[in-house]
Design an enzyme around this catalytic site. Structure first.
Site, short mmCIF file in Angstrom:
data_model
loop_
_atom_site.label_atom_id
_atom_site.label_comp_id
_atom_site.label_asym_id
_atom_site.label_seq_id
_atom_site.Cartn_x
_atom_site.Cartn_y
_atom_site.Cartn_z
CB CYS A 102 -9.34 3.27 32.89
SG CYS A 102 -8.14 2.24 33.78
CG HIS A 190 -10.55 5.84 36.68
ND1 HIS A 190 -11.58 5.18 36.05
CD2 HIS A 190 -9.52 4.95 36.77
CE1 HIS A 190 -11.21 3.94 35.77
NE2 HIS A 190 -9.97 3.78 36.20
CD GLU A 192 -14.42 7.38 35.89
OE1 GLU A 192 -14.27 6.15 35.81
OE2 GLU A 192 -13.59 8.19 35.43
#
Length: 254
Positions: A102, A190, A192
């Site tokens: 990001c 993202h 994660e």
């Protein structure tokens, strides 16, 4: 005693943890180590947004770095952002692996000579399907053509650095992923994040007036439409950081 033969990685934290993220996920550092850490590895945290950086004489001790997301703009000129850009340039000259997520994706682009700015189509919040390049290697990853990933951003990469290559796009964002050489890769989404964390962030953005409530309602609806391909993203990121010096090649060699 030092763990001889172990790999060493650093996470460059570019955002402040909320109490929720700290309590549930162990902070942003915990999110990334949960996704990426394997046996015989050491992972260090540097809160670069607070001015904490690895020392120049320690950079050669690292096998790679991860740059996280942030609420700040990658095109801003805060001192820590400028210091981060200088660090990226040093790591690039050393051919050290860097994975940017990001904000990390965007600041990598800026540091290498590309252009970053507000997305012409506004916020992207939810789970979005992106199309991968057909020549991401290795083929042993057995990745599908499309992967779903959580998105939460209002800025994007507008122009790539010279010699960089687009390796994923979506119907909203032209540069969802890029690679630069064999040692740098950026991902706009993202990998994660969990959907639980996405919903928490939508609430925080609403409370801080970054987004309006009617937009937040739509973002929550979009968040449940797709499931992120979490395991595939984990394999892809680990493969880039640790396994394959030639992560993206021409179609004829893959």
């Amino acid at each position: 005693m030092e763990n001889i033969g172990w790999k060493r990685f650093g996470v460059l934290i570019c955002a402040e943890d909320s109490e929720y993220v700290k309590n549930i996920y162990g902070g942003f550092f915990g999110l990334f180590t949960k996704m990426l850490e394997e046996e015989k590895e050491t992972w260090d945290m540097y809160k670069v947004s607070c001015g904490e950086f690895p020392k120049d004489d320690e950079l050669n001790l690292y096998d790679g770095f991860v740059i996280t997301g942030s609420c700040c703009d990658a095109y801003g000129n805060d001192k820590w952002i400028c210091d981060l850009i200088n660090l990226i340039k040093k790591l690039d000259s050393m051919n050290t692996k860097i994975l940017g997520i990001c904000f990390g994706h965007q600041v990598l682009c800026r540091a290498l000579g590309g252009k970053v700015g507000p997305s012409p189509t506004g916020w992207d919040i939810g789970v979005r399907s992106i199309t991968l390049s057909s020549h991401i290697c290795p083929s042993s990853l057995d990745l599908p053509t499309k992967l779903s990933i959580i998105q939460c951003h209002k800025d994007e990469v507008l122009e790539l650095p010279t010699e960089a290559e687009i390796i994923a796009k979506s119907d909203k964002t032209a540069i969802e992923m890029f690679k630069y050489g064999d040692h740098i890769m950026g991902i706009q989404g993202h990998p994660e994040y969990s959907k639980d964390l996405l919903l928490h962030l939508i609430d925080r953005l609403t409370q801080r007036n970054f987004i309006m409530e009617d937009f937040a309602v739509g973002a929550r609806e979009r968040a449940v439409m797709l499931e992120p391909d979490t395991n595939a993203w984990k394999r892809l990121c680990i493969s880039f950081l640790k396994r394959n010096p030639k992560f993206v090649q021409s179609k004829s060699t893959c």
